[in-house]
Design a protein around this motif. Structure first.
Motif, PDB file in Angstrom:
ATOM      1  N   PRO A  90     -14.981  15.895   4.257  1.00 17.91           N
ATOM      2  CA  PRO A  90     -14.176  16.935   4.919  1.00 17.91           C
ATOM      3  C   PRO A  90     -12.812  17.084   4.250  1.00 17.91           C
ATOM      4  CG  PRO A  90     -14.157  14.913   6.210  1.00 17.91           C
ATOM      5  CD  PRO A  90     -15.118  14.684   5.079  1.00 17.91           C
ATOM      6  N   ALA A  91     -12.269  18.283   4.342  1.00 18.20           N
ATOM      7  CA  ALA A  91     -10.924  18.531   3.818  1.00 18.20           C
ATOM      8  C   ALA A  91      -9.905  17.781   4.670  1.00 18.20           C
ATOM      9  CB  ALA A  91     -10.629  20.027   3.806  1.00 18.20           C
ATOM     10  N   TYR A  92      -8.850  17.290   4.023  1.00 18.70           N
ATOM     11  CA  TYR A  92      -7.817  16.551   4.748  1.00 18.70           C
ATOM     12  C   TYR A  92      -6.952  17.516   5.539  1.00 18.70           C
ATOM     13  CZ  TYR A  92      -3.555  13.957   5.664  1.00 18.70           C
ATOM     14  OH  TYR A  92      -2.472  13.388   6.278  1.00 18.70           O
ATOM     15  N   ASP A  93      -6.764  17.234   6.847  1.00 21.27           N
ATOM     16  CA  ASP A  93      -5.986  18.092   7.739  1.00 21.27           C
ATOM     17  C   ASP A  93      -5.103  17.194   8.591  1.00 21.27           C
ATOM     18  OD1 ASP A  93      -4.949  19.848   9.574  1.00 21.27           O
ATOM     19  OD2 ASP A  93      -6.817  20.953   9.875  1.00 21.27           O
ATOM     20  N   THR A  94      -3.774  17.406   8.517  1.00 20.10           N
ATOM     21  CA  THR A  94      -2.850  16.552   9.265  1.00 20.10           C
ATOM     22  C   THR A  94      -3.050  16.676  10.775  1.00 20.10           C
ATOM     23  OG1 THR A  94      -1.178  18.309   9.174  1.00 20.10           O
ATOM     24  CG2 THR A  94      -1.109  16.610   7.454  1.00 20.10           C
ATOM     25  N   SER A  95      -3.525  17.828  11.251  1.00 13.68           N
ATOM     26  CA  SER A  95      -3.737  17.970  12.701  1.00 13.68           C
ATOM     27  C   SER A  95      -4.829  17.020  13.183  1.00 13.68           C
ATOM     28  CB  SER A  95      -4.107  19.419  13.044  1.00 13.68           C
ATOM     29  OG  SER A  95      -5.346  19.787  12.448  1.00 13.68           O
ATOM     30  N   ASN A  96      -5.846  16.810  12.365  1.00 13.72           N
ATOM     31  CA  ASN A  96      -6.894  15.862  12.746  1.00 13.72           C
ATOM     32  C   ASN A  96      -6.385  14.427  12.702  1.00 13.72           C
ATOM     33  OD1 ASN A  96      -8.784  17.926  13.091  1.00 13.72           O
ATOM     34  ND2 ASN A  96      -9.391  17.863  10.939  1.00 13.72           N
ATOM     35  N   ALA A  97      -5.473  14.140  11.775  1.00 15.66           N
ATOM     36  CA  ALA A  97      -4.859  12.817  11.743  1.00 15.66           C
ATOM     37  C   ALA A  97      -3.995  12.597  12.980  1.00 15.66           C
ATOM     38  CB  ALA A  97      -4.036  12.653  10.470  1.00 15.66           C
ATOM     39  N   ASP A  98      -3.271  13.652  13.419  1.00 15.11           N
ATOM     40  CA  ASP A  98      -2.460  13.541  14.635  1.00 15.11           C
ATOM     41  C   ASP A  98      -3.340  13.310  15.862  1.00 15.11           C
ATOM     42  OD1 ASP A  98      -0.157  13.941  13.162  1.00 15.11           O
ATOM     43  OD2 ASP A  98      -0.156  16.116  13.454  1.00 15.11           O
ATOM     44  N   LYS A  99      -4.469  14.001  15.915  1.00 14.26           N
ATOM     45  CA  LYS A  99      -5.387  13.782  17.030  1.00 14.26           C
ATOM     46  C   LYS A  99      -5.904  12.344  17.040  1.00 14.26           C
ATOM     47  CE  LYS A  99      -7.039  18.570  17.198  1.00 14.26           C
ATOM     48  NZ  LYS A  99      -8.205  19.477  16.987  1.00 14.26           N
ATOM     49  N   SER A 100      -6.146  11.792  15.868  1.00 14.29           N
ATOM     50  CA  SER A 100      -6.623  10.414  15.777  1.00 14.29           C
ATOM     51  C   SER A 100      -5.589   9.450  16.346  1.00 14.29           C
ATOM     52  CB  SER A 100      -6.936  10.059  14.320  1.00 14.29           C
ATOM     53  OG  SER A 100      -7.940  10.902  13.793  1.00 14.29           O
ATOM     54  N   VAL A 101      -4.299   9.722  16.084  1.00 21.37           N
ATOM     55  CA  VAL A 101      -3.234   8.882  16.641  1.00 21.37           C
ATOM     56  C   VAL A 101      -3.275   8.912  18.160  1.00 21.37           C
ATOM     57  CG1 VAL A 101      -0.737   8.614  16.842  1.00 21.37           C
ATOM     58  CG2 VAL A 101      -1.761   9.099  14.612  1.00 21.37           C
ATOM     59  N   VAL A 102      -3.459  10.111  18.731  1.00 18.58           N
ATOM     60  CA  VAL A 102      -3.531  10.238  20.197  1.00 18.58           C
ATOM     61  C   VAL A 102      -4.738   9.474  20.740  1.00 18.58           C
ATOM     62  CG1 VAL A 102      -3.811  11.862  22.108  1.00 18.58           C
ATOM     63  CG2 VAL A 102      -2.335  12.449  20.175  1.00 18.58           C
ATOM     64  N   PHE A 103      -5.885   9.608  20.080  1.00 11.18           N
ATOM     65  CA  PHE A 103      -7.101   8.927  20.546  1.00 11.18           C
ATOM     66  C   PHE A 103      -6.934   7.410  20.499  1.00 11.18           C
ATOM     67  CE2 PHE A 103      -9.666  12.783  18.848  1.00 11.18           C
ATOM     68  CZ  PHE A 103      -9.271  13.516  19.957  1.00 11.18           C
ATOM     69  N   MET A 104      -6.344   6.902  19.412  1.00 10.40           N
ATOM     70  CA  MET A 104      -6.155   5.456  19.295  1.00 10.40           C
ATOM     71  C   MET A 104      -5.155   4.941  20.319  1.00 10.40           C
ATOM     72  SD  MET A 104      -6.420   4.490  15.226  1.00 10.40           S
ATOM     73  CE  MET A 104      -5.176   5.624  14.659  1.00 10.40           C
ATOM     74  N   GLY A 105      -4.111   5.715  20.580  1.00 11.59           N
ATOM     75  CA  GLY A 105      -3.153   5.312  21.608  1.00 11.59           C
ATOM     76  C   GLY A 105      -3.789   5.238  22.979  1.00 11.59           C
ATOM     77  N   ALA A 106      -4.666   6.211  23.288  1.00 11.17           N
ATOM     78  CA  ALA A 106      -5.356   6.187  24.583  1.00 11.17           C
ATOM     79  C   ALA A 106      -6.256   4.962  24.699  1.00 11.17           C
ATOM     80  CB  ALA A 106      -6.172   7.466  24.759  1.00 11.17           C
ATOM     81  N   LEU A 107      -6.905   4.598  23.596  1.00 11.39           N
ATOM     82  CA  LEU A 107      -7.747   3.397  23.628  1.00 11.39           C
ATOM     83  C   LEU A 107      -6.908   2.152  23.892  1.00 11.39           C
ATOM     84  CD1 LEU A 107     -10.427   1.839  23.068  1.00 11.39           C
ATOM     85  CD2 LEU A 107      -9.687   1.715  20.684  1.00 11.39           C
ATOM     86  N   LEU A 108      -5.791   2.007  23.181  1.00 16.39           N
ATOM     87  CA  LEU A 108      -4.941   0.835  23.378  1.00 16.39           C
ATOM     88  C   LEU A 108      -4.447   0.743  24.816  1.00 16.39           C
ATOM     89  CD1 LEU A 108      -2.862   0.917  20.067  1.00 16.39           C
ATOM     90  CD2 LEU A 108      -4.651  -0.707  20.684  1.00 16.39           C
ATOM     91  N   ASN A 109      -4.054   1.887  25.379  1.00 15.92           N
ATOM     92  CA  ASN A 109      -3.588   1.873  26.768  1.00 15.92           C
ATOM     93  C   ASN A 109      -4.693   1.471  27.730  1.00 15.92           C
ATOM     94  OD1 ASN A 109      -1.105   2.704  25.850  1.00 15.92           O
ATOM     95  ND2 ASN A 109      -1.415   4.856  26.348  1.00 15.92           N
ATOM     96  N   SER A 110      -5.917   1.947  27.466  1.00 17.88           N
ATOM     97  CA  SER A 110      -7.024   1.618  28.367  1.00 17.88           C
ATOM     98  C   SER A 110      -7.376   0.142  28.309  1.00 17.88           C
ATOM     99  CB  SER A 110      -8.257   2.460  28.017  1.00 17.88           C
ATOM    100  OG  SER A 110      -8.818   2.053  26.781  1.00 17.88           O
ATOM    101  N   LEU A 111      -7.061  -0.505  27.164  1.00 22.40           N
ATOM    102  CA  LEU A 111      -7.358  -1.929  27.017  1.00 22.40           C
ATOM    103  C   LEU A 111      -6.204  -2.821  27.450  1.00 22.40           C
ATOM    104  CD1 LEU A 111      -9.176  -1.926  23.558  1.00 22.40           C
ATOM    105  CD2 LEU A 111     -10.207  -1.969  25.829  1.00 22.40           C
ATOM    106  N   GLY A 112      -5.083  -2.196  27.856  1.00 21.41           N
ATOM    107  CA  GLY A 112      -3.952  -2.984  28.332  1.00 21.41           C
ATOM    108  C   GLY A 112      -2.852  -3.175  27.313  1.00 21.41           C
ATOM    109  N   TYR A 113      -2.921  -2.508  26.142  1.00 24.17           N
ATOM    110  CA  TYR A 113      -1.871  -2.589  25.129  1.00 24.17           C
ATOM    111  C   TYR A 113      -0.958  -1.373  25.286  1.00 24.17           C
ATOM    112  CZ  TYR A 113      -4.857  -6.053  22.849  1.00 24.17           C
ATOM    113  OH  TYR A 113      -5.621  -7.151  22.574  1.00 24.17           O
ATOM    114  N   TYR A 114       0.287  -1.610  25.681  1.00 25.05           N
ATOM    115  CA  TYR A 114       1.241  -0.526  25.866  1.00 25.05           C
ATOM    116  C   TYR A 114       2.395  -0.698  24.878  1.00 25.05           C
ATOM    117  CZ  TYR A 114      -1.310   0.557  30.140  1.00 25.05           C
ATOM    118  OH  TYR A 114      -2.289   0.890  31.040  1.00 25.05           O
ATOM    119  N   ARG A 115       3.256   0.327  24.828  1.00 26.90           N
ATOM    120  CA  ARG A 115       4.430   0.304  23.945  1.00 26.90           C
ATOM    121  C   ARG A 115       4.012   0.151  22.478  1.00 26.90           C
ATOM    122  NH1 ARG A 115       7.414  -4.377  27.541  1.00 26.90           N
ATOM    123  NH2 ARG A 115       7.411  -3.258  29.521  1.00 26.90           N
TER     124      ARG A 115
END
Length: 706
Positions: A90-115
């Motif tokens: 796939p072509a590199y798109d910064t918006s998809n990289a930004d979405k990945s950051v949001v998804f990973m942050g949601a995972l960390l929060n769901s597992l108890g990792y905050y900040r």
């Protein structure tokens, strides 16, 4: 003038050459159909920073990688050893990289990792003007894991709910919660994880539904948490208390904790607080789409009304499958047991159980609607393979075989499964110039599986819903060219019970009779191997067999333990009879096996190992009882072949350190009364070519028979 390089220089050059070779092999990736002239995602890595154990880091990194946007995960395929292929990156798109950051942050929060802090760094390598490979590195800096400091349950009403009533029901919920607190899915010291909290809420809802609260769901529960501590935000003018609060805040920043309370939601609808009892349970055993063509018949058995359209089933045989008893407190476990029991029977293709709560009452009626499956099922199988054993064939003769089978899914109108199989097998001789048919076997078997205990009141198993009764009957004729013919008969009665991860099977009685006629070639072998005459004989087995299978494991590890015990002739030999004295086999036989498979790295690699131990002991009545000096040939152990000692052919190993010729007139087959064996292997993927996967394995086998 010539000079030779110093040995150290040669070693350095050799190391550099090997390193370059490995670098080439591991980095050799072919890219096809990439976006020309545009950066495309060539590789993506997740760099997790923080204090984690090796296992925690690997597991969390894998989870974070799975949260990446699809376009940020290039699919590389290993084709041959280290060679890889990347198609349609796939072509590199910064918006998809930004979405990945949001998804990973949601995972960390769901597992108890905050900040946490997450950023990404793209790096573009220009292979050619139109091939721009982009490697994206996600740097994840995770703060400390929030842990549970306290957990409180509050099902009692507040001032608003007090006016709505249902105080007794709320008090019952609180009592049920307190009684099952040891089964909680989350405890003090556990991670403040949303999956754990969700599991706990679902557990509580199941407990309530299993105690009459039919309409209760996990949506009725609310989770409230506090990560600061109410005592720490209360204003105070006392300098000593202020200092204590500041110290506690510092401690919580270093080791963050949270206080949790699970409470009942306030709602004007209190139907979920009604505790129901089972009312009428109506059964439709043969419901079809064309029921309008039939006149229904009505019957009542043990308080259960049956409505039949085609009279395909006997109602009294189906009552034992129903665990919803009129007048009892409704329990979800009984509802599920009833549903699972009918679903496990092949007599029906569709099972529906519908509840109908009575308006304004605490009673719920049920309708069990069963759609029959096709009664008869016919199957035919053709198989071919090869066997090198001249004396004793496997249970299914290798060579060429055909099996014809007929299933009756509703035998005797009681949802019993009756299976009849006819099999013809022939083993072909690979030696040219001789009769190609080395062995022929005809067999006919009939098995009936009763989905209940027979007799019903047998005090053998406590959980009768997981018990079935099995009756078996079979006969076979085997003609081994130049060696022997065997006429065999077997019948058995037994039970199988399963609970949790265990399966227990008992066969009593198990009756087998083998009539063996020796031919010239076997007689010649017996003259050279005296022990064979104690093995190849007519014989009657009156035995009891017990088998236990226990499955286990966790995460990437699966275990299977199997124990088997058989005793023959111990009780029957007490009966005085010339026939039993001359034909009855007396022996004890015990087998134990443990298997484990452990996945390594990706899912295609695994380490598997197995240990097996078996021993049999003949019980002769006296020194003249030669038939019982050893186990009969159809119970003796052997080694070799693809599922045993793989460096040896089937029945080619042992016994012990025996060294004899394998000639057909000497000692072609090897048997023993004891077998010990251990196997270990590492399995890995070699080639994945357009979906065609070739695996390899490194293995070792250790064992023998005696």
């Amino acid at each position: 003038m010539f000079t030779s390089a110093a040995p150290s220089t040669i070693r350095i050059l050799t190391v550099l050459l090997i390193a370059a070779l490995f670098s080439f092999l591991f980095s050799c990736t072919t890219v096809k159909n990439y976006p020309s002239g545009r950066p495309f995602v060539y590789n993506t890595t997740v760099n997790l920073q923080g204090k984690f154990s090796t296992e925690e880091r690997k597991q969390l990194t894998d989870q974070l990688y799975q949260q990446l946007h699809d376009s940020m995960r290039p699919r590389k395929v290993t084709k041959l050893l280290f060679l890889q292929s990347l198609n349609n990156p796939p072509a590199y798109d910064t918006s998809n990289a930004d979405k990945s950051v949001v998804f990973m942050g949601a995972l960390l929060n769901s597992l108890g990792y905050y900040r946490d802090s997450i950023n990404y760094i793209p790096k573009i390598d220009t292979v050619s003007p139109d091939e721009l490979r982009t490697t994206v590195t996600f740097n994840v800096v995770s703060a400390r894991l929030f842990k549970v400091d306290s957990l409180r349950y509050n099902m009692l009403p507040d001032s608003l709910d007090t006016a709505r009533g249902k105080l007794a029901e709320r008090d019952t919920l609180q009592k049920l919660t307190n009684e099952t607190i040891k089964e909680a899915q989350i405890k003090k010291g556990d991670p403040f994880s949303k999956p754990l909290l969700s599991n706990e809420i679902n557990r509580l809802a199941d407990v309530y539904r299993d105690n009459g609260f039919l309409r209760f769901s996990s949506e009725e529960l609310l989770v409230v948490w506090d990560t600061i501590g109410l005592a720490l935000i209360r204003p105070t003018l006392d300098p000593i208390e202020q200092a204590a609060q500041l110290e506690e805040l510092r401690r919580r920043r270093l080791n963050p904790t949270t206080d949790i309370e699970i409470r009942l939601r306030s709602s004007s609808d209190t139907s979920h607080l009604i505790r129901y009892y089972v009312g009428d349970v109506k059964v439709y055993p043969d419901l079809n789409a064309d029921t309008a063509l039939y006149f229904p018949t009505f019957d009542t058995v043990k308080g259960y009304p049956f409505v039949s359209y085609q009279n395909l089933f006997k109602p009294k045989k189906l009552v034992d499958n129903i665990y919803l008893k009129p007048g009892d407190l409704y329990r979800q476990s009984n509802f599920l047991k009833t549903q699972n029991k009918f679903n496990s029977l092949s007599a029906w293709r569709l099972v529906t159980i519908s509840p109908f709560p009575r308006i304004g009452q605490d009673t719920v009626d049920f309708e069990i609607k069963l759609t029959p499956a096709r009664k008869y099922l016919f199957n035919a199988n053709l198989e071919g393979s090869r066997n090198q054993s001249p004396l004793a064939p496997e249970g299914n003769l290798l060579g060429l075989g055909i099996t014809l089978g007929l299933q009756n899914r509703n035998f005797a109108k009681a949802a019993n499964l009756a299976i009849t199989n006819f099999r013809y097998g022939t083993e072909l001789n690979s030696i040219s110039g001789t009769n190609p048919i080395q062995t022929q076997q005809f067999s006919l078997s009939h098995t009936i599986q009763f989905p209940r205990k027979v007799p019903r009141d047998l005090p053998l198993f406590r959980h009768k819903e997981n018990v079935r009764t099995v009756f078996g009957l079979s006969a076979a004729y085997t003609d081994r060219k130049d060696y022997y013919t065997v006429k065999s008969f077997n019948t058995s009665w037994g039970y199988e019970a399963s609970w949790k991860n265990k399966l227990l099977g008992i066969r009593f009685p198990n009756i087998e009779y083998n009539a063996l006629l020796r031919k010239d070639s076997l007689e010649a072998i017996i003259r050279k191997n005296a022990s064979y005459k104690y093995i190849f004989n007519d014989g009657l087995i009156l035995s009891t067999l017990v088998n236990l299978r226990v499955a286990g494991g966790k995460k990437n590890v699966t275990n299977l333990t199997t124990l088997s015990f058989e005793t023959s002739g111990i009780v029957a030999s007490l009966v005085k009879s010339d026939f039993l004295d001359s034909n009855l086999y007396r022996f004890l036989k015990l087998d134990a096996e443990f298997r484990q498979t452990r996945k390594v790295g990706n899912r295609s690699n695994a380490f598997a190992w197995r240990i097996f131990g078996g021993i049999g002991y003949g019980l002769p009545r006296n020194n003249l009882d030669s038939a019982n000096f050893f186990l009969p040939f159809f119970r003796q152990y052997y080694a070799g072949g693809p599922n045993s000692m793989r460096a040896w052919g089937v029945r080619r190993l042992g016994p012990g350190s025996t060294i004899k010729s394998f000639a057909r007139t000497d000692a072609p087959d090897r048997f023993g009364d004891m077998r010990l064996e251990a196997n270990a292997e590492y399995r890995f993927k070699l080639i994945d070519w357009n979906g065609i996967i070739l695996n390899g394995a490194l293995f070792t086998d250790i064992g023998n028979v005696w």
